[in-house]
Design an enzyme around this catalytic site. Structure first.
Site: not given
Length: 762
Positions: A162-163, A726, A379, A348-349
């Protein structure tokens, strides 16, 4: 080797109770346990890959003594170890002096690693290579980058890049679409994420810095504080900011004195969190409808707190959002000026957005509706800060013309890890239907291991990391994740014993500095030193004395030439019932030092009135971290020690060590952190500890579910999903058989993965 000697008594791992393995392990560290063949010190292996055994660190010595052990005759037939024990320095050692002669020794209750089951066969996907501005993208990423106008929701699953999408999209808009960078606002949740995006954009473009600097990239708080500061520099001067919790607590304590609330007993940390929650959900004091006594008190403090801030011309971090929203909402000309400036908005997020942030972005983008939201409802893990998955779940309803792009390719994690994480999260009912697909597979498999308790869990993890480092891994490759800070207590202590470099979260205090723990330790400290001033300060509260009594006790100690503890009995003006309580408690404090630490703590709880003190704390300070849970955790540690003095030496050492680490620790080493703090990070090796009901999912969520509210349980499942994703190649979860000295039940989230024999979990 299965047998060793401690104080001339033979210890057989076949008959030694499992609960004593950790004690023997600790004794081995002090070279108290010796080989029955050569008499030299041995260690106890407690790891993941092999059954427990005694060994010499020197390989040649180990092989020699291992062979010799098998030739020694048994001195005695093994006996019923439930009936025959010898008490020796705090250990329950079987009276049998049996030498292990079995061909295949069986360790009591030892469980081997178990693979998480149910993943479908890996099916490699053919991804057509493409690129924009020389940046490689898959088809879905490209679609997300090139969809510029109108509302867009990018469902970016874990490890989906996504970044890369966000930074490429910003560059595409500027370089390919010739959109003025001044008209773009890219909002993140952390300063670290903002810096990373700025860095990536600079690396991937040929544009001049002067052009790129016109692009607004920052956190919600930084961007909207600048807007407030621009409109009223005097009012929003940084010198007026309440930065620290102690500054806010001062106002709350003033309010307590005015409203007759006992400030010594009130959970200020929870009240501050509640006030912040109300503000971030845009609930002013007049809008709040309290649900219980705590919220009634918190509301009174909220009202007082806001009045005091206003009268002193101060503001806090939450005001940066709330007041900016009020500024925009109540001043159409101000809103219009910013709408003329900004045409495109990237968030973002997005799954972590709260009502204050959402309404700000919605009102700012209402003129163009060029709102690009990037997030993953699976998330959403910050409900305690006001985050609400509703905003991402109902995005299409709010913006009917919105396009939704799903980034479903996970480039981070191994296929089996992704499959296991999918199997966990798909049980949630309140989510958008989707499934991540891994892009590679290794021979590694996610596994679960089953230590006896928290202490053995920590020992096994550290041993496993030692083995992996010896095989070429680096300390930075590892992360150990736990649900709450207290869940990392044993892990921290085991790393202090080891030589492996490690990193803990900045600002994290020692477990032994927690309020209830400090109070219990105060009894023990005063039993050894009845003039321990700081311990007496802690004891004042559990004895239900006023803080002013401390100075009286000090004076009486001098006047009567007695210890501080004895001076408590000289206090004047106390009600008869309170003096009767002191006469019952005080004489018994000195006897605590003669007890084993666990026994002493139980006496403090049940016979010296500490349980009464905890009950009068309401929810014991915090619904997520109850004081009684802290005491259960303290007893787990105490079991390892045979004297109060050695136990207190350990607690003091841990407090000093953690303080020293906070001051000088670097950023290199094994990462010890909560699951919340791990969000956005990735590691080759991830260990998730405490995967049992009550820990993950947390007791708080289970209690809410029993009352019919399943929202918290779903968030706990999302927490596990975040933790699992993770891991890049190696994932290990721990499900201890015992937790807080009680039988534990494997996490309900993991059970399907541990019982499924074969086939897909679709």
């Amino acid at each position: 080797m299965q047998v060793a000697a401690l104080d001339n008594l033979h210890i057989s791992l076949q008959t030694l109770p499992r609960e004593d393995f950790q004690k023997i392990y600790e004794a081995c560290l002090e070279d108290k346990v010796r080989c029955i063949v050569c008499g030299k010190p041995v260690k106890l292996y407690l790891g993941l890959t092999e059954e427990p055994s005694f060994y010499h660190p020197n390989k040649l010595e180990n092989q020699t003594c291992q062979r010799e052990e098998q030739t020694l005759p048994a001195e005695m037939t093994p006996v019923d170890t439930n009936q025959y024990y010898s008490e020796q320095n705090g250990f329950r050692i079987p009276k049998s002096r049996a030498i292990a002669t079995l061909e295949k020794p069986t360790v009591t209750d030892w469980k081997t690693l178990k693979t998480l089951q149910g993943h479908a066969p890996f099916q490699p996907q053919t991804i057509a290579p493409t690129s924009i501005l020389g940046i490689p993208l898959d088809a879905e990423q490209k679609e997300a980058v090139t969809t510029v106008n109108g509302p867009l929701l990018i469902l970016a699953g874990a490890g989906s890049g996504k970044t890369r999408v966000l930074t490429t999209r910003a560059l595409y808009m500027i370089e390919e679409m010739n959109i003025n960078p001044k008209s773009i606002m890219l909002v993140t949740f952390t300063a670290k994420a903002a810096l990373e995006m700025k860095h990536r954009i600079k690396q991937q473009t040929s544009l001049q810095s002067s052009q790129l600097n016109q692009l607004v990239i920052g956190t919600f708080h930084s961007i909207f504080y600048k807007i407030l500061h621009h409109h009223d520099r005097q009012k929003w001067n940084g010198n007026h900011l309440l930065k620290w919790d102690w500054q806010k607590e001062n106002y709350l304590k003033q309010a307590c004195r005015e409203f007759g609330i006992d400030e010594k007993e009130f959970p200020f940390d929870q009240a501050l969190q509640q006030i912040s929650y109300w503000k971030n959900t845009l609930l002013m004091p007049s809008d709040v409808k309290p649900n219980d006594t705590f919220e009634e008190n918190a509301l009174s403090l909220y009202t007082y707190y806001e009045e005091q801030k206003l009268s002193h011309g101060q503001f806090d971090f939450d005001d940066m959002l709330v007041k900016c929203y009020e500024l925009m909402n109540e001043n159409p000309e101000v809103l219009s000026s910013y709408q003329n400036r900004f045409q495109y908005f990237l968030i973002d997020e997005f799954q972590d957005i709260n009502p204050a942030q959402y309404n700000l972005m919605k009102i700012l983008s209402s003129h163009t509706r060029n709102l690009c939201a990037v997030g993953d409802d699976d998330q959403t893990i910050y409900s305690f800060r006001g985050s609400d998955p509703t905003f991402i779940l109902s995005f299409k309803e709010e913006f009917p013309s919105a396009k939704i792009v799903h980034l479903a390719s996970n480039y981070r994690s191994d296929h089996k890890i992704v499959s296991a994480a999918n199997a966990v999260i798909e049980k949630n009912k309140r989510r958008l239907s989707k499934k991540m697909a891994a892009q590679y597979e290794t021979a590694n498999e996610p596994k679960c291991f089953f230590p006896y308790d928290e202490e053995e869990e920590a020992t096994m993890i550290v041993q496993d990391i030692k083995e992996k480092i010896a095989s070429g891994a680096q300390p930075d490759d590892f992360a150990i994740l736990y649900r709450t800070h207290t869940g990392g207590r044993a892990i921290f202590e085991r790393f202090v014993q080891s030589s492996i470099p490690f990193v803990i979260e900045k600002g994290q205090n020692s477990f032994y500095e927690r309020k209830m723990v400090r109070a219990v330790l105060a009894y023990l400290q005063l039993s050894i030193n009845p003039d321990h001033v700081s311990a007496l300060t802690e004891l004042i509260r559990p004895l239900f004395l006023k803080q002013s009594a401390l100075n009286d006790v000090k004076a009486l100690s001098i006047l009567h030439d007695c210890t501080l503890v004895d001076a408590l009995l000289q206090l004047n003006g106390l009600p008869a019932f309170q003096m009767a309580k002191l006469k019952k408690v005080i004489p018994r404090i000195s006897h605590l030092k003669k007890k084993k630490p666990v026994e002493a703590i139980i006496i403090i709880e049940k016979e010296l009135g500490f349980n009464d003190y905890m009950k009068k704390q309401g929810n014991e300070g915090n619904a997520m971290d109850k004081g009684s849970d802290d005491i259960h955790d303290l007893k787990v540690v105490a079991k390892k020690f045979s004297t109060v003095e050695s136990f207190l030496q350990h607690t003091d050492h841990m407090i000093l060590t953690q303080k020293a680490l906070k001051e000088k620790q670097g950023s290199q080493g094994v990462q010890l952190m909560t699951i919340h703090r791990s969000k956005g990070l990735e590691f080759p090796y991830v260990y998730i500890v405490g995967a049992v009901d009550g820990s993950l999912p947390h007791d708080f969520a289970l209690e809410a579910a029993r009352k019919g509210n399943y929202d918290y349980l779903e968030e706990e499942r999302r927490l596990l999903y975040v933790a699992m994703t993770r891991a890049k190649e190696h994932l290990l979860l721990s499900a201890p058989d015992n937790r807080r000295n009680r039988k534990a039940v494997q996490s309900r989230f993991l059970k399907p993965l541990l019982t499924k024999s074969s086939g897909s979990l679709d």
